[in-house]
Design a protein around this motif. Structure first.
Motif, mmCIF file in Angstrom:
data_model
loop_
_atom_site.group_PDB
_atom_site.id
_atom_site.type_symbol
_atom_site.label_atom_id
_atom_site.label_comp_id
_atom_site.label_asym_id
_atom_site.label_seq_id
_atom_site.Cartn_x
_atom_site.Cartn_y
_atom_site.Cartn_z
ATOM 1 N N UNK A 170 0.795 -1.210 0.001
ATOM 2 C CA UNK A 170 0.154 -0.005 0.124
ATOM 3 C C UNK A 170 1.062 1.266 -0.044
ATOM 4 N N UNK A 171 1.732 1.378 0.803
ATOM 5 C CA UNK A 171 2.674 2.619 0.911
ATOM 6 C C UNK A 171 3.478 2.704 -0.368
ATOM 7 N N UNK B 94 13.535 -3.998 7.939
ATOM 8 C CA UNK B 94 12.372 -3.106 8.208
ATOM 9 C C UNK B 94 12.275 -1.511 8.228
ATOM 10 N N UNK C 200 10.881 1.002 5.511
ATOM 11 C CA UNK C 200 9.867 1.974 5.728
ATOM 12 C C UNK C 200 10.723 3.501 5.415
ATOM 13 N N UNK D 267 9.957 3.772 1.786
ATOM 14 C CA UNK D 267 8.387 4.071 1.531
ATOM 15 C C UNK D 267 8.243 5.417 1.817
ATOM 16 N N UNK E 108 -5.131 1.415 8.124
ATOM 17 C CA UNK E 108 -4.538 2.681 8.016
ATOM 18 C C UNK E 108 -5.392 3.841 8.946
ATOM 19 N N UNK F 25 -4.244 3.616 12.635
ATOM 20 C CA UNK F 25 -3.041 3.474 12.883
ATOM 21 C C UNK F 25 -2.381 5.030 13.064
ATOM 22 N N UNK F 26 -1.267 5.012 14.090
ATOM 23 C CA UNK F 26 -0.415 6.092 14.189
ATOM 24 C C UNK F 26 1.083 5.977 13.843
ATOM 25 N N UNK F 27 1.345 4.885 13.713
ATOM 26 C CA UNK F 27 2.636 4.430 13.412
ATOM 27 C C UNK F 27 2.798 3.451 12.428
ATOM 28 N N UNK F 28 3.939 3.199 11.849
ATOM 29 C CA UNK F 28 3.865 2.114 10.765
ATOM 30 C C UNK F 28 3.846 0.807 11.277
ATOM 31 N N UNK F 29 4.329 0.614 12.418
ATOM 32 C CA UNK F 29 4.430 -0.836 13.222
ATOM 33 C C UNK F 29 2.863 -0.901 13.757
ATOM 34 N N UNK G 235 0.071 0.061 12.309
ATOM 35 C CA UNK G 235 -0.786 -0.295 10.934
ATOM 36 C C UNK G 235 -0.508 -1.663 10.486
#
Lengths: 265, 282
Positions: free
Chosen positions: A28-29, A146, A150, A153, A205, A208-212, A214
């Motif tokens: 998605x990112x 990771x 990120x 991304x 999405x 979530x407020x952080x990539x992890x 999400x």
């Protein structure tokens, strides 16, 4: 009492839900959903190739996926056509070739519908080993890379200018995407795999407020979709793949409604 | 410092095709953080850069100016290694750490990431230094906010903070004031100037805002696919090629904006502290 085939299906759905979560978020990112479905469509050709050459089918799928990825890189050297057109060409060329190959092999050993739409209740113990051992490898690679993944991304050029190895991250991402699709194919089928990647991530999405965060939520939604879909499938006697994707659609739809209303306020 | 071989102002005739080039930049400056020699770049049969020589040393602000399509961004991308030049050499000092503030920073709202997380991304243990660098660029307020919700000015400061957190000794900023209002623009240039002084950073700045830039820079390189003229701002602004590219009016207007520096320049554009005997700066 649950039948063994149902327990195997549950385990497969559970495993895939978790494996697909970080990858789905990355897809998605990075706006790779069309690339993902192209690789998935090529999966059928991979199965046919595997049967023809009498080698492991998962390996066949991975090889064809990588060939598609390489072909895309080569095709991107021209600057006249946009990448979605290139993917449109590759995706449907691969699907057509796969269908033709499947037709030539049909009656022998290829269950075409099973590969197109998945047959989660036909999961064998060997398949489960593939899912969990392969999934562990995928998650280990994702975990190792990771931060780079990120960072790329968030802003690819910034990451490259700062000296991160963006090419390695890119190559690893394509590799694990191909691998995941190869092991997910039997569960949801080549036509619906990409839904298993995108829908949980997209649904996660807004919360979530952080990539992890999400990724965690996507895993929860993915597992919910897989388990819910299995019960739906068993209860209504419909195919497993579409049932799972239908439950995932409901989750994504609920999340999307929230997003749309938040945007219009 | 090879001041003896480094000419005060290099001039070319900008408006015409060149069949002959004079190259007197000489060998790569050993003290330079980042250097390019004879950098050429063409795409689709069109020459974008032609035999560019450039050096950015520690503690100096070098500004690239030039009209649209002059190849400013391409040169920056080649120097950063994001594009490969067709010929020429790029040399980086072994210890150089580049902090890049790109011209466009397209944030993807699909990625949930706070400012703090963005800053620390890719650094093993940067967490503790994050508040300090955010304070240094004056962006402490946005620490916990989502990256995609920042304004243009806040974003530029945050990207700058990211460079500082990585202990960059060379900042590369490609038109950093895009999408920033006029007050924010002056503040941002002021901040860049202060960082140069306090941290001794080398700065490569791309801009087409002549006024602010001329006042801030140690050296200016006027680019129009090739280096038209280069040197300290005062001399570049009086160079006929500069007037030809930007118009006589722009060249004159610059004189009005010219303000007191807290340092003066030697002939090669190297900054040196102002002689106290010359009176109070500003």
């Amino acid at each position: 009492m649950m039948e063994p085939f149902f327990i195997r299906a549950l385990l497969a759905g559970l495993g895939l839900g978790i494996i697909a979560a970080p990858l789905g978020c990355l897809v998605v990112w990075r706006r790779m959903s069309y690339f993902g479905s192209t690789v998935a469509h090529a999966g059928l050709l991979g199965v046919a190739l595997g049967l023809l050459l009498d080698m492991d089918l998962t390996l066949g799928v991975i090889l064809v996926s990588l060939a598609i990825g390489g072909l895309l890189v080569v095709m991107q050297r021209q600057r006249m056509l946009p990448v979605d057109s290139l993917l449109g060409i590759l995706s449907h060329a691969a699907l057509a070739a796969g269908l033709v190959a499947a037709a030539k092999l049909s009656g022998q050993r290829l269950d075409l519908m099973g590969y197109l739409f998945g047959d989660i209740f036909a999961i064998t113990n060997t398949d489960l080993v593939w899912i969990f051992a392969g999934g562990a490898v995928v998650l280990a690679i994702v975990g190792w890379l990771w931060n780079t993944l990120v960072a790329v991304a968030v802003h690819e050029e910034l990451a490259a200018a700062e000296g991160l190895d963006t090419r390695r991250a890119e190559a690893a991402l394509i590799l694990i995407l191909a691998f995941t699709i190869a092991i997910a194919m039997k569960i949801v089928g080549v036509l619906l795999i990409i839904a298993f990647l995108i829908m949980p991530a997209a649904a996660a999405r807004p919360f979530a407020t952080t990539p992890e965060g999400m990724v965690g939520l996507a895993a929860l939604f993915g597992v919910t979709g897989a388990v819910g879909g299995l019960f739906l499938s068993n209860g209504w006697d419909i195919a497993g793949g579409p049932s799972i994707v239908l439950v995932l659609s409901a989750i994504a739809g609920f999340s999307m409604t929230r997003l749309v209303f938040a945007a219009s306020r | 410092m090879s001041a003896a071989t480094h000419q005060h102002v290099h001039g070319h005739n900008c408006g015409h095709d060149h069949h002959h080039h004079e190259h007197n930049a000489g060998p790569i400056r050993v003290d330079a953080l980042l250097s390019g020699r004879g950098v050429s770049f063409a795409r689709g049969g069109r020459t974008i850069l032609e035999h560019i020589d450039i050096d950015i040393g520690a503690g100096e602000i070098v500004t690239l100016i030039g009209p649209n399509g002059a190849g400013k961004t391409t040169l920056v991308r080649v120097l950063l290694g994001l594009e490969k030049s067709d010929s020429g050499t790029i040399a980086r000092r072994a210890d150089v750490k580049i902090g890049y503030v790109p011209q466009r920073f397209d944030r993807d709202p699909a990625i949930p990431v706070t400012v703090e997380r963005f800053l620390a991304l890719g650094l093993p243990d940067a967490g503790a230094d994050v508040p300090a660098v955010l304070a240094e660029v004056g962006a402490s307020r946005v620490a916990g906010q989502q990256l995609h919700g920042l304004s243009g000015g806040e974003l530029q400061r945050v990207v700058l903070a990211r460079a500082l957190l990585r202990n960059s000794n060379l900042l590369v900023l490609d038109e950093p004031v895009r999408g920033v209002d006029y007050v924010g623009e002056a503040e941002l240039y002021g901040l860049i100037g202060r960082l140069r002084t306090t941290r001794g950073l080398g700065v490569l700045l791309v801009s087409h805002d002549l006024h602010v830039v001329m006042a801030q820079s140690d050296r200016v390189i006027c680019l129009n696919r090739h280096v038209c003229c280069s040197g300290v701002p005062e001399t570049v602004s009086q160079h006929p090629e500069y007037a030809r590219l930007f118009g006589a009016q722009a060249a004159r207007a610059f004189a009005v904006y010219h303000h007191a520096h807290d340092h003066s320049h030697d002939l090669a554009g190297e900054a040196r502290p102002k002689d106290p005997a010359q009176g109070q700066p500003k």
